[in-house]
Design a protein around this motif. Structure first.
Motif, PDB file in Angstrom:
ATOM      1  N   ILE A 116       0.749  -1.111  -0.065  1.00 21.72           N
ATOM      2  CA  ILE A 116      -0.025   0.021  -0.037  1.00 21.72           C
ATOM      3  C   ILE A 116       0.848   1.129  -0.062  1.00 21.72           C
ATOM      4  N   THR A 117       0.660   2.040  -0.914  1.00 18.87           N
ATOM      5  CA  THR A 117       1.378   3.432  -1.004  1.00 18.87           C
ATOM      6  C   THR A 117       0.608   4.501  -0.193  1.00 18.87           C
ATOM      7  N   VAL A 118       1.208   5.140   0.673  1.00 17.51           N
ATOM      8  CA  VAL A 118       0.517   6.264   1.571  1.00 17.51           C
ATOM      9  C   VAL A 118       1.194   7.506   0.929  1.00 17.51           C
ATOM     10  N   LEU A 119       0.355   8.502   0.749  1.00 11.08           N
ATOM     11  CA  LEU A 119       0.894   9.887  -0.012  1.00 11.08           C
ATOM     12  C   LEU A 119       0.389  10.669   1.226  1.00 11.08           C
ATOM     13  N   LEU A 120       1.187  11.790   1.286  1.00 10.83           N
ATOM     14  CA  LEU A 120       0.731  12.961   1.979  1.00 10.83           C
ATOM     15  C   LEU A 120       1.264  14.227   1.021  1.00 10.83           C
ATOM     16  N   ASP A 121       0.153  14.841   0.796  1.00  8.38           N
ATOM     17  CA  ASP A 121       0.350  16.057   0.030  1.00  8.38           C
ATOM     18  C   ASP A 121      -0.209  17.277   0.659  1.00  8.38           C
ATOM     19  N   ILE A 122       0.843  18.019   1.117  1.00  7.12           N
ATOM     20  CA  ILE A 122       0.584  19.375   1.956  1.00  7.12           C
ATOM     21  C   ILE A 122       0.071  20.565   0.999  1.00  7.12           C
ATOM     22  N   VAL A 123      -0.832  21.250   1.398  1.00  7.68           N
ATOM     23  CA  VAL A 123      -1.439  22.506   0.702  1.00  7.68           C
ATOM     24  C   VAL A 123      -1.048  23.576   1.431  1.00  7.68           C
ATOM     25  N   ALA A 131      -3.521  19.168   4.816  1.00  9.47           N
ATOM     26  CA  ALA A 131      -2.671  18.021   4.002  1.00  9.47           C
ATOM     27  C   ALA A 131      -3.646  17.213   3.769  1.00  9.47           C
ATOM     28  N   CYS A 132      -3.448  16.373   2.604  1.00 11.52           N
ATOM     29  CA  CYS A 132      -4.153  15.314   2.263  1.00 11.52           C
ATOM     30  C   CYS A 132      -3.223  13.937   2.390  1.00 11.52           C
ATOM     31  N   LEU A 133      -3.938  12.777   2.989  1.00 14.43           N
ATOM     32  CA  LEU A 133      -3.438  11.717   3.216  1.00 14.43           C
ATOM     33  C   LEU A 133      -4.199  10.671   2.603  1.00 14.43           C
ATOM     34  N   SER A 134      -3.508  10.036   1.645  1.00 13.25           N
ATOM     35  CA  SER A 134      -4.258   8.945   0.936  1.00 13.25           C
ATOM     36  C   SER A 134      -3.524   7.628   0.838  1.00 13.25           C
ATOM     37  N   ALA A 135      -4.192   6.723   0.487  1.00 11.44           N
ATOM     38  CA  ALA A 135      -3.626   5.442   0.335  1.00 11.44           C
ATOM     39  C   ALA A 135      -4.196   4.527  -0.958  1.00 11.44           C
ATOM     40  N   ALA A 144      -8.430   5.214   0.272  1.00 10.62           N
ATOM     41  CA  ALA A 144      -8.832   6.001   1.340  1.00 10.62           C
ATOM     42  C   ALA A 144      -8.170   7.321   1.216  1.00 10.62           C
ATOM     43  N   GLU A 145      -8.887   8.353   1.622  1.00  7.68           N
ATOM     44  CA  GLU A 145      -8.238   9.660   1.553  1.00  7.68           C
ATOM     45  C   GLU A 145      -8.968  10.461   2.786  1.00  7.68           C
ATOM     46  N   VAL A 146      -8.071  11.246   3.426  1.00  8.61           N
ATOM     47  CA  VAL A 146      -8.621  11.958   4.448  1.00  8.61           C
ATOM     48  C   VAL A 146      -7.804  13.222   4.893  1.00  8.61           C
ATOM     49  N   ARG A 147      -8.346  14.399   5.121  1.00  5.98           N
ATOM     50  CA  ARG A 147      -7.961  15.538   5.492  1.00  5.98           C
ATOM     51  C   ARG A 147      -7.128  15.451   6.720  1.00  5.98           C
ATOM     52  N   VAL A 148      -5.805  15.934   6.823  1.00  6.71           N
ATOM     53  CA  VAL A 148      -5.185  15.838   8.141  1.00  6.71           C
ATOM     54  C   VAL A 148      -4.546  17.382   8.187  1.00  6.71           C
ATOM     55  N   TRP A 162      -2.139   4.122  10.426  1.00  4.16           N
ATOM     56  CA  TRP A 162      -3.318   4.408   9.809  1.00  4.16           C
ATOM     57  C   TRP A 162      -3.968   3.075   9.038  1.00  4.16           C
ATOM     58  N   ILE A 163      -3.202   2.397   8.326  1.00  3.81           N
ATOM     59  CA  ILE A 163      -3.587   1.313   7.615  1.00  3.81           C
ATOM     60  C   ILE A 163      -4.419   0.329   8.643  1.00  3.81           C
ATOM     61  N   ALA A 164      -3.585   0.038   9.590  1.00  2.00           N
ATOM     62  CA  ALA A 164      -4.105  -1.183  10.820  1.00  2.00           C
ATOM     63  C   ALA A 164      -5.439  -0.349  11.285  1.00  2.00           C
ATOM     64  N   ASP A 165      -5.644   0.976  11.290  1.00  2.00           N
ATOM     65  CA  ASP A 165      -6.910   1.576  12.014  1.00  2.00           C
ATOM     66  C   ASP A 165      -8.094   1.699  11.062  1.00  2.00           C
ATOM     67  N   ASP A 166      -7.989   0.849   9.781  1.00  2.00           N
ATOM     68  CA  ASP A 166      -8.845   0.644   8.798  1.00  2.00           C
ATOM     69  C   ASP A 166      -8.946   2.161   8.022  1.00  2.00           C
ATOM     70  N   PHE A 167      -8.074   2.964   8.014  1.00  3.88           N
ATOM     71  CA  PHE A 167      -7.952   4.266   7.310  1.00  3.88           C
ATOM     72  C   PHE A 167      -8.882   5.289   7.952  1.00  3.88           C
ATOM     73  N   ASN A 168      -9.329   5.396   9.290  1.00  2.00           N
ATOM     74  CA  ASN A 168      -9.621   6.204  10.106  1.00  2.00           C
ATOM     75  C   ASN A 168      -8.825   7.531  10.397  1.00  2.00           C
ATOM     76  N   PRO A 169      -9.466   8.590  10.357  1.00  2.00           N
ATOM     77  CA  PRO A 169      -8.494   9.765  10.264  1.00  2.00           C
ATOM     78  C   PRO A 169      -7.656   9.792  11.577  1.00  2.00           C
ATOM     79  N   PRO A 170      -6.599  10.043  11.275  1.00  2.00           N
ATOM     80  CA  PRO A 170      -5.581  10.088  12.460  1.00  2.00           C
ATOM     81  C   PRO A 170      -5.855  11.120  13.466  1.00  2.00           C
ATOM     82  N   ARG A 171      -5.366  10.903  14.830  1.00  2.00           N
ATOM     83  CA  ARG A 171      -5.747  11.842  15.560  1.00  2.00           C
ATOM     84  C   ARG A 171      -4.422  12.896  15.898  1.00  2.00           C
TER      85      ARG A 171
END
Length: 171
Positions: A116-123, A131-135, A144-148, A162-171
């Protein structure tokens, strides 16, 4: 050692509408670039400032060689200008690469179901940076894609969590 050079007395190269080539001893403009030889305010030496057309700030400022009389600068010429353009272009390219690396991060995580490739794109928005966190799976399908927050630290540990937590938004 870094030399201090005052650029306050220079004309604003971005304000010039004229893009006609100039080939003067202290000012050379050609192919989207302007080189201007300037007096170094901190000593008796000279410096050269390289501007990309349309930019108010120089892409490069560096020392310039004294002429034979040891008072005036060596005049600009075609060979020196080409070298300065090459150097200034490289400085801009490296700056862009650094910015790209700071704003876009990628990490691959091996899972039982495949990589699984996890990407973080900061705006870097001035008013609301985020930032947008996506897998994505191995087939480049979005999983998955969440705003962080923009300061989110992407590393192997945070990506795996994040993957182990079923892609729920990180705290």
């Amino acid at each position: 050692m870094t030399e201090s050079v005052s650029l306050s007395h220079l004309p604003d190269p971005s304000a010039a509408d004229d893009t006609a080539p100039i080939q003067a001893p202290r000012l050379w403009r050609q192919d989207g670039w302007t080189a201007q030889v300037i007096k170094n305010e901190d000593d008796e030496g000279w410096a050269v400032a390289m501007y990309k057309d349309g930019e108010a700030e120089p892409a490069l400022v560096g020392p310039w060689t004294m002429g034979r009389d040891k008072k005036n600068p060596k005049p600009l010429d075609g060979a020196a200008f080409r070298t300065l353009v090459k150097t200034a272009s490289e400085v801009l390219r490296r700056h862009e690469q650094h910015l790209q690396a700071m704003l876009h991060k990628r990490i691959d995580i091996a899972t039982a179901g495949g990589t699984i490739t996890v990407l973080l794109d900061i705006v870097p928005d001035e008013d609301d940076p985020y930032a947008c966190l996506s897998a994505r799976d191995a087939g480049d399908e979005l999983l998955a894609e969440v705003r962080v927050r923009p300061g989110f630290k992407l590393n192997a540990t945070t990506a795996a969590a994040w993957i182990a937590d079923d892609f729920n938004p990180p705290r």
